[in-house]
Write an enzyme that holds these catalytic residues in place. Structure first.
Site, PDB file in Angstrom:
ATOM      1  N   HIS A  72       1.052  -0.946   0.006  1.00  9.18           N
ATOM      2  CA  HIS A  72      -0.307   0.162  -0.251  1.00  9.18           C
ATOM      3  C   HIS A  72       0.785   1.344  -0.176  1.00  9.18           C
ATOM      4  O   HIS A  72       1.809   1.083   0.974  1.00  9.18           O
ATOM      5  CB  HIS A  72      -0.710  -0.211   1.173  1.00  9.18           C
ATOM      6  CG  HIS A  72      -2.256  -1.393   1.252  1.00  9.18           C
ATOM      7  ND1 HIS A  72      -3.271  -0.588   1.993  1.00  9.18           N
ATOM      8  CD2 HIS A  72      -2.245  -1.962  -0.187  1.00  9.18           C
ATOM      9  CE1 HIS A  72      -3.798  -1.931   1.585  1.00  9.18           C
ATOM     10  NE2 HIS A  72      -2.939  -2.642   0.944  1.00  9.18           N
ATOM     11  N   TYR A 196      -9.825   4.037   7.654  1.00 12.20           N
ATOM     12  CA  TYR A 196     -10.289   4.360   8.612  1.00 12.20           C
ATOM     13  C   TYR A 196     -11.591   5.503   8.372  1.00 12.20           C
ATOM     14  O   TYR A 196     -11.026   6.675   8.117  1.00 12.20           O
ATOM     15  CB  TYR A 196      -9.099   5.020   9.028  1.00 12.20           C
ATOM     16  CG  TYR A 196      -7.984   3.723   9.205  1.00 12.20           C
ATOM     17  CD1 TYR A 196      -7.410   3.491  10.560  1.00 12.20           C
ATOM     18  CD2 TYR A 196      -7.359   3.643   8.715  1.00 12.20           C
ATOM     19  CE1 TYR A 196      -6.587   2.940  11.057  1.00 12.20           C
ATOM     20  CE2 TYR A 196      -4.997   2.921   8.490  1.00 12.20           C
ATOM     21  CZ  TYR A 196      -5.819   2.759  10.237  1.00 12.20           C
ATOM     22  OH  TYR A 196      -4.762   1.690   9.917  1.00 12.20           O
ATOM     23  N   PRO A 288      -5.549  -1.242  18.401  1.00  8.05           N
ATOM     24  CA  PRO A 288      -4.781  -1.577  17.019  1.00  8.05           C
ATOM     25  C   PRO A 288      -4.821  -0.691  15.766  1.00  8.05           C
ATOM     26  O   PRO A 288      -4.272  -0.999  15.046  1.00  8.05           O
ATOM     27  CB  PRO A 288      -5.906  -2.236  16.943  1.00  8.05           C
ATOM     28  CG  PRO A 288      -6.678  -2.911  17.924  1.00  8.05           C
ATOM     29  CD  PRO A 288      -6.493  -1.751  18.776  1.00  8.05           C
ATOM     30  N   LYS A 292       0.540  -0.975  15.133  1.00 10.54           N
ATOM     31  CA  LYS A 292       1.729  -0.864  16.348  1.00 10.54           C
ATOM     32  C   LYS A 292       1.874  -1.745  16.763  1.00 10.54           C
ATOM     33  O   LYS A 292       3.655  -2.564  16.886  1.00 10.54           O
ATOM     34  CB  LYS A 292       2.718   0.390  16.626  1.00 10.54           C
ATOM     35  CG  LYS A 292       2.096   1.592  15.388  1.00 10.54           C
ATOM     36  CD  LYS A 292       2.795   1.797  14.540  1.00 10.54           C
ATOM     37  CE  LYS A 292       2.582   2.195  13.661  1.00 10.54           C
ATOM     38  NZ  LYS A 292       3.528   2.258  12.492  1.00 10.54           N
ATOM     39  N   TYR A 380       3.237   6.174  10.846  1.00  8.79           N
ATOM     40  CA  TYR A 380       2.332   4.874   9.828  1.00  8.79           C
ATOM     41  C   TYR A 380       3.365   3.611   9.585  1.00  8.79           C
ATOM     42  O   TYR A 380       3.404   2.644   9.839  1.00  8.79           O
ATOM     43  CB  TYR A 380       0.911   5.315   8.617  1.00  8.79           C
ATOM     44  CG  TYR A 380       0.026   4.390   9.155  1.00  8.79           C
ATOM     45  CD1 TYR A 380      -0.882   4.281   9.677  1.00  8.79           C
ATOM     46  CD2 TYR A 380       0.042   3.515   7.766  1.00  8.79           C
ATOM     47  CE1 TYR A 380      -2.094   2.845   9.199  1.00  8.79           C
ATOM     48  CE2 TYR A 380      -1.092   2.193   7.677  1.00  8.79           C
ATOM     49  CZ  TYR A 380      -1.943   2.363   8.683  1.00  8.79           C
ATOM     50  OH  TYR A 380      -2.599   1.072   8.697  1.00  8.79           O
TER      51      TYR A 380
END
Length: 386
Positions: A72, A196, A288, A292, A380
């Site tokens: 991604h 998200y 979550p 991580k 991220y």
């Protein structure tokens, strides 16, 4: 029985540590309480930072990852009926990869066994000594054995035996007023990149497991009864929370697994006592939202493998002595990022209108500010290890 490093826990952290030590000529024995089938089916995280994929490839354990992993270059924040893309690679030069933890475990188990590694399933650790290092365990047949060693790595998770063996621990924790209802569904993902979503009814996440399997999550109450969530109700709620003004559609299909996961943050300090070293969930837990948990476990064992390699190669304890402080710098940064992502996207049931307006303002800022996008992308995709 004797080995150089006794590793308690046969999840990705313990298996990867054993593999990295093997590449440096260091012997280890992995002791796992569950059977192999259970370990290889256990559903866990599936988003890998750049550093995690790099170490798997460099160690020779990335062949199937490269073939089947989904790379991604961005993710989407969705709120107010619209999507806002965060271009991870454009902002950082790095990528993230979707590849389930179950598959990493399968790859590492196969690799260790093919290399003659000593991985013992269905072994219950009943005692350990961090000063004159040894681990006493009971095998599947009920016989008790003592494994003497130079060092012990506690990679046995939050509920394992390693952390309670560290005296004088200082712990930090936070419980969140929500949980995740997660599903696996045999349906092609409705997105090419993770979504998200923040909605008045709560958070939702659209993830992927493969081109044919979707992984999705809903924010629910921590005391939610999963029996109250029929497949139809789950799909209806997901569709509501992912809805956009441009008519985006969610693909539906057979749900093959559903579970509810509580949300918590937890850190134990220090991550070392004498010759016992904690790694992964044995030392820290993150919610979550920031993806991580697995990546922190990997970074811990990379640092530990380097330290043990230096010790056996040169006799120096320098890296072993700084193991805990080195790991904790990254742990606390990941804890904060995970907390930030969680509070940014979830709806606190106790929040008043003022708090909700602040949250929406923050989301607008992250979606519109290049600096804010870059900070999200940097954290991220993963900060440097060590």
């Amino acid at each position: 029985m004797r080995t150089q490093v006794a590793i308690i826990g046969g999840g990705p952290a313990g298996l990867l540590l054993s593999h990295l030590l093997h590449l440096q000529g260091i012997d280890s024995v992995v002791l796992e309480s569950r059977d192999r089938g259970y370990v290889e089916r256990r559903q866990r995280a599936g988003m890998l930072e750049q550093g995690t994929t790099d170490v798997l490839r460099e160690s020779g354990a990335g062949e199937r990852l490269d073939r089947e992993g989904l790379v991604h270059h961005g993710l989407e924040l969705r709120f107010g009926g619209a999507g806002h893309r965060i271009p991870l690679t454009d902002l950082t030069g790095r990528t993230v990869t979707v590849y389930a933890q179950t598959e990493i475990v399968k790859d590492l188990v196969a690799k260790r066994l093919a290399d003659g590694g000593d991985v013992r399933f269905e072994t219950e650790v009943v005692d350990l000594d961090a000063s004159a290092p040894s681990v006493t365990f009971r095998d599947a047949g009920g016989a008790t054995h003592t494994l003497e060693c130079d060092y012990i790595a506690g990679c046995d998770g939050f509920h394992g035996v390693s952390r309670p063996a560290v005296p004088g621990l200082r712990t930090f924790s936070r419980e969140y007023p929500f949980a995740w209802l997660g599903i696996l569904a045999d349906v092609p993902p409705s997105t090419e990149e993770l979504i998200y979503a923040n909605h008045d009814r709560g958070f939702a996440l659209h993830s992927l497991r493969s081109p044919q399997v979707s992984r999705l999550y809903l924010q629910v109450s921590p005391d939610e009864d999963i029996a109250a969530w029929s497949d139809a109700r789950i799909w209806d709620e997901l569709a509501t929370r992912f809805a956009t003004d441009d008519g985006w559609k969610l693909h539906e299909g057979p749900i093959t697994d559903k579970s509810i996961t509580p949300m918590r943050s937890f850190v134990a300090e220090p991550m070392r006592h004498d010759r016992l070293f904690l790694a992964g969930d044995a030392a820290h837990i993150v919610p979550p939202t920031g993806a991580k948990g697995l990546n922190l476990a990997v970074s811990d064992v990379i640092v530990l493998a380097r330290a043990l390699t230096e010790r056996y190669a040169t006799g120096s304890d320098t890296l072993l002595d700084t193991y805990s402080s080195t790991c904790l710098r990254r742990v606390w940064r990941a804890e904060h990022f995970s907390y930030w992502m969680t509070t940014l996207l979830h709806v606190d049931p106790a929040a008043d209108d003022f708090a909700l307006r602040l949250q929406r303002s923050h989301l607008d800022y992250v979606a519109s500010s290049e600096a804010a996008k870059a900070s999200l992308a940097e954290n991220y995709t993963g900060l440097p290890i060590g």
